[in-house]
Each structure stands twice: as structure tokens, then as C-alpha cells.
Design an enzyme around this catalytic site. Structure first.
Site, PDB file in Angstrom:
ATOM      1  N   LYS A 193     -19.265 -16.772   1.186  1.00  0.00           N
ATOM      2  CA  LYS A 193     -20.892 -16.473   1.131  1.00  0.00           C
ATOM      3  C   LYS A 193     -21.471 -16.074   0.047  1.00  0.00           C
ATOM      4  CE  LYS A 193     -20.944 -16.111   6.178  1.00  0.00           C
ATOM      5  NZ  LYS A 193     -20.895 -14.711   7.250  1.00  0.00           N
TER       6      LYS A 193
ATOM      7  N   GLY B  46     -10.537  -8.842  -1.548  1.00  0.00           N
ATOM      8  CA  GLY B  46      -9.230  -9.030  -0.880  1.00  0.00           C
ATOM      9  C   GLY B  46      -8.705 -10.519  -1.329  1.00  0.00           C
TER      10      GLY B  46
ATOM     11  N   GLY C 262     -12.925  -3.880  -0.356  1.00  0.00           N
ATOM     12  CA  GLY C 262     -14.423  -3.220  -0.223  1.00  0.00           C
ATOM     13  C   GLY C 262     -14.781  -2.339  -1.334  1.00  0.00           C
TER      14      GLY C 262
ATOM     15  N   ARG D 171       0.822  -1.246   0.063  1.00  0.00           N
ATOM     16  CA  ARG D 171      -0.098   0.057  -0.098  1.00  0.00           C
ATOM     17  C   ARG D 171       0.897   1.286   0.039  1.00  0.00           C
ATOM     18  NH1 ARG D 171      -4.689  -2.052   4.055  1.00  0.00           N
ATOM     19  NH2 ARG D 171      -6.092  -2.711   2.470  1.00  0.00           N
TER      20      ARG D 171
HETATM   21  P1  AMP Z   1     -14.583 -14.013   0.694  1.00  0.00           P
HETATM   22  O1  AMP Z   1     -14.061 -13.208   1.654  1.00  0.00           O
HETATM   23  O2  AMP Z   1     -16.083 -14.092   0.892  1.00  0.00           O
HETATM   24  O3  AMP Z   1     -14.209 -13.735  -0.939  1.00  0.00           O
HETATM   25  O4  AMP Z   1     -14.150 -15.418   1.137  1.00  0.00           O
HETATM   26  C1  AMP Z   1     -12.970 -15.912   1.046  1.00  0.00           C
HETATM   27  C2  AMP Z   1     -12.614 -17.020   1.925  1.00  0.00           C
HETATM   28  O5  AMP Z   1     -13.544 -18.168   1.411  1.00  0.00           O
HETATM   29  C3  AMP Z   1     -11.403 -17.572   1.756  1.00  0.00           C
HETATM   30  O6  AMP Z   1     -10.759 -17.737   3.100  1.00  0.00           O
HETATM   31  C4  AMP Z   1     -11.635 -19.269   1.290  1.00  0.00           C
HETATM   32  O7  AMP Z   1     -10.676 -20.039   2.139  1.00  0.00           O
HETATM   33  C5  AMP Z   1     -12.993 -19.446   1.617  1.00  0.00           C
HETATM   34  N1  AMP Z   1     -13.633 -20.401   0.971  1.00  0.00           N
HETATM   35  C6  AMP Z   1     -13.441 -20.491  -0.423  1.00  0.00           C
HETATM   36  N2  AMP Z   1     -14.158 -21.807  -0.807  1.00  0.00           N
HETATM   37  C7  AMP Z   1     -14.627 -22.284   0.346  1.00  0.00           C
HETATM   38  C8  AMP Z   1     -14.917 -23.443   0.742  1.00  0.00           C
HETATM   39  N3  AMP Z   1     -15.463 -24.436  -0.447  1.00  0.00           N
HETATM   40  N4  AMP Z   1     -15.472 -23.730   1.927  1.00  0.00           N
HETATM   41  C9  AMP Z   1     -15.413 -23.025   2.835  1.00  0.00           C
HETATM   42  N5  AMP Z   1     -14.666 -21.820   2.606  1.00  0.00           N
HETATM   43  C10 AMP Z   1     -14.256 -21.442   1.296  1.00  0.00           C
END
Ligand code: AMP
Length: 404
Positions: A206, A362, A385, A36
Site C-alpha cells: 500500500k 518486515g 515497524g 531474535r
Molecule cells: P508491505 O507489508 O506493505 O511491505 O507489503 C508486503 C506485501 O505486499 C507482501 O505480502 C506482498 O505479497 C504484497 N504485494 C507486493 N506486491 C503486490 C502486488 N502487486 N499486488 C498485491 N500485493 C502485493
């Protein structure tokens, strides 16, 4: 707003909102990942080379109640000095003001000569910063003749230093810095000038975090690839068996609504046909491969499978515009990083073939950096974000304030 690249800063004091929110070692206070800080160097050196003076302001960490040692920006002075001196090819001393407003800051800013740099103490030592307090913003505004926002990472916040402050500068005295300019330019290409086929790759944990971005992309993309933990909510919604994979049961209807809307709009949604499954959420779990809608009880999908990786790669390789937000699996663990790596390889290949690719958000940014693909894509965004909200179709206060 004025144009940074053509503006001559000779004789001016430029007040720059940067994002120096870098990791600091708890014991030694040494700077960790300095990306950064590096990202702001071109903006700073252009001003210094023009003969202008630079006043830098930033937040660091999340101080709760006023000043605290671990969140002091004094810890980055030496590192910043090294980076700027190297870029300028001369020794540049960084002055520091122990408070971002008040007499010391005012006096030091007023005494600055062309080619000199002053760093202000953490803005978030004042609650007024995050509250977007106009009186606080006005005090900050007195520290510069021109205002530059180069902190894309906080552009989605209407804070005093990122948005409110801009009203105290005339139209030709406020502008984006080089980093902000390229972030905005890249996002605009994807949002408004995307050459088709346009593939959006959405992953991560999610569905609930990504609903708005998917909905906005349904009116823009030709293909949407859905991977990561969120894919299993879609699988279950369609009647699949997902074992103990991540699932948001309160989003099953949302998932079905997205699939229906995509069909109506002629957008092709790609879900992983197979998955790498594990008996445990652990780096040393037992693993196997299974269709994503036939995951046995007691097992969970932690990565897209080899067929899905190939199918997704084929879609990516024929794309002209690519947006990637979120990993395809738990890439932090070696056993579950193949899918994310395969996607990185495909995005790099498409880019080499002339596609425009933007990686934003991220964890996909962390993944391309970790796998060494940062230079093989068109643009890697620094603002997680902020980029996500941009692609959700929201107006970012930090951008709007400069453009007003
Ligand atoms: P996000 O911040 O929503 O982009 O989520 C990123 C996180 O999702 C990472 O830390 C991954 O380890 C987790 N992730 C990706 N695929 C899976 C999965 N199939 N089951 C659980 N966690 C996951």
C-alpha cells in the site's frame, strides 16, 4: 549514555530489554524462528565474560488479560540456555522468575552472581508495560544496576521497559546493547551520511503505509524505485489502465503530489514499465506480461516485469547507498517472486562493489532471508515497524530515552 563496548560489567547486574518475541508452536511450545534470540546473544555474552550478571526482560505475543500459558517466556528457557551455553563454551543455567516484578523477581535478581542469567516472565502480562506506567517501570528498574536496551524491534514504542525505565538510571548506567547499536549506526549512515547516488527501493502493498517514508526520502535520496502493489496507484494516477490491480483510489492525489515534489527536488522516481500480470490472486493463476499502464480488464499486476527488473537493477548497481523496504511483488508465490529476487541480486552486486545497503522492514527482510541474500547486503534490520518509523524521520522513544 554509556558506551556498551567499553563498559566493564564486572560485579554489575545488567538489566537488558531484549526482543524475544519469537514464534512458539501452539501444541508443543517449541521455539520456531529464533533469529531474535540469536541477535541478543553477543550482548549477553559480553556482559557474562566481563564477570557481570544478566537479567533479561521481554514481551512475547499479545496477551490480552494477564498471564496465559501460550505467552509464557518459560517456553524459551531451554532454547536460550543452549544458545548461551554454546556461545560461552560452558554450561550456563538460565534461572526463571514467574513474574517480572515482585518478591520472586527481586530475590532472584538480588542473589545473582557474576556469570549468571535470570529471565523474567512476559512483561506484557501487565497492562502497565504498554501504557508506559512509571511506577511499573521503577519496579523493573530495581532489578539491575545498569539498564541496556537491545530491543530495536520495540524502540518505536514508549513502553515501560523500552523507554520510561531509562529515567531511573544515571547517564553512565544506561546504554544501547550491541544489536541496538548496529541498528542505529546503520540507519544513521543511510539517513545522514549517505554517499550518493542514494537509491531507495520502496515496495509492498500500500501507498498509504509508505507515504511518510517516501516524503522523508525525497529530501535525501537521488533515486526512488517504487514497486509492488503500491506502484499501480501511481500508474492509475498518471492515467494508466491497471485492470484489477491493487489500487488505493483515495491516494491518487497523494501519488501525483509525490511525483510533483520529486520533480521539484530533482529526485528520479522509477516506476515499473512492465508487470507480470495474473487473472487471479493465486499461486496457480494464468500469467502474462504487460505494460504496467496497459493491464487488461480482469487482470492484475502481481510482480514487476522483466524490463522493469532490468531497469531497476541498473539503477541499483550504480548506487553507493541503498535502502530497501518492501517487496516488488507477491514474492510469497513462486510465479511472482522474480522481480524481488532480481532486486536482491542487484543489491548484492552493488554491495560487493562497495555500496552500503540496508534492508529494513518486515517483508523485504523475509525476502532476502528466503532467497539467501542476508549475508550479501551490508545490514539486515531486525526491526520492521521501528526501522520504518526511523526512516519516516520520527524520533524513536527507545532511542531518545537512552540518549537523554
Ligand atoms: P508491505 O507489508 O506493505 O511491505 O507489503 C508486503 C506485501 O505486499 C507482501 O505480502 C506482498 O505479497 C504484497 N504485494 C507486493 N506486491 C503486490 C502486488 N502487486 N499486488 C498485491 N500485493 C502485493
Amino acid at each position: 549514555m554509556s558506551n556498551f563496548s567499553t563498559h566493564n560489567f564486572s560485579g554489575e547486574r545488567a538489566l537488558i530489554r531484549v526482543d524475544f518475541n519469537v514464534p512458539i508452536d501452539k501444541q508443543t511450545f517449541a521455539v520456531g524462528d529464533d533469529n531474535r534470540i540469536r541477535a541478543a546473544i553477543p550482548t549477553i555474552t559480553k556482559i557474562l565474560k566481563d564477570g557481570g550478571a544478566v537479567v533479561l526482560m521481554s514481551h512475547l505475543g499479545r496477551p490480552k488479560d494477564g498471564p496465559e500459558e501460550k505467552s509464557s517466556l518459560i517456553h524459551i528457557v531451554a532454547h536460550l540456555q543452549t544458545l548461551i551455553s554454546k556461545a560461552m563454551d560452558r554450561q550456563v543455567l538460565i534461572q526463571f522468575a514467574n513474574d517480572c516484578i515482585g518478591d520472586e523477581a527481586n530475590n532472584k535478581a538480588a542473589a545473582l552472581k557474576g556469570g549468571e542469567v535470570l529471565l523474567l516472565e512476559n512483561l506484557r502480562f501487565y497492562k502497565e508495560e504498554e501504557k508506559g506506567d512509571p511506577a511499573f517501570a521503577e519496579k523493573l528498574s530495581k532489578l539491575g544496576d545498569v539498564y541496556i536496551n537491545d530491543a530495536f524491534g520495540t524502540a518505536h514504542r514508549a513502553h515501560a521497559s523500552t523507554a520510561v525505565i531509562a529515567q531511573f538510571f544515571a547517564k553512565d548506567k544506561k546504554m544501547f546493547g550491541l544489536l541496538m547499536e548496529s541498528e542505529v549506526k546503520s540507519a544513521e549512515i543511510v539517513l545522514h551520511k549517505a554517499e550518493k547516488p542514494f537509491t531507495a527501493i520502496i515496495g509492498g502493498a500500500k501507498v498509504s503505509d509508505k507515504i511518510l517514508i517516501i516524503e522523508n526520502l525525497l529530501t535525501r535520496a537521488t533515486d526512488i524505485i517504487i514497486g509492488g502493489g503500491m506502484a499501480y496507484t501511481f500508474m492509475k494516477a498518471m492515467g494508466g489502465q491497471i485492470g484489477k490491480s491493487l489500487c488505493e483510489d483515495d491516494r491518487l492525489e497523494t501519488a501525483m503530489a509525490i511525483l510533483k515534489k520529486a520533480e521539484e527536488k530533482g529526485v528520479c522516481i522509477h516506476l515499473p514499465g512492465d508487470s507480470i500480470i495474473a487473472d487471479n490472486f493465486a499461486a496457480d493463476a494464468n500469467t502474462s506480461t504487460a505494460p504496467s499502464d496497459l493491464i487488461p480488464d480482469g487482470w492484475m499486476g502481481l510482480d514487476i516485469g522483466p524490463n522493469a527488473a532490468e531497469q531497476f537493477s541498473n539503477v541499483i548497481k550504480r548506487s553507493k547507498t541503498i535502502l530497501w523496504n518492501g517487496p516488488m511483488g507477491v514474492f510469497e508465490m513462486e510465479k511472482f517472486q522474480h522481480g524481488t529476487k532480481a532486486i536482491a541480486v542487484a543489491v548484492a552486486a552493488a554491495t560487493a562493489d562497495g555500496a552500503f545497503s540496508l534492508v529494513g522492514g518486515g517483508d523485504s527482510v523475509a525476502a532476502v532471508n528466503q532467497f539467501g541474500f542476508a549475508n550479501a547486503v551490508s545490514y539486515v534490520s531486525t526491526g520492521g515497524g521501528a526501522m520504518l518509523e526511523y526512516f519516516e524521520g520520527k524520533i524513536l522513544p527507545g532511542i531518545a530515552a537512552i540518549e537523554a
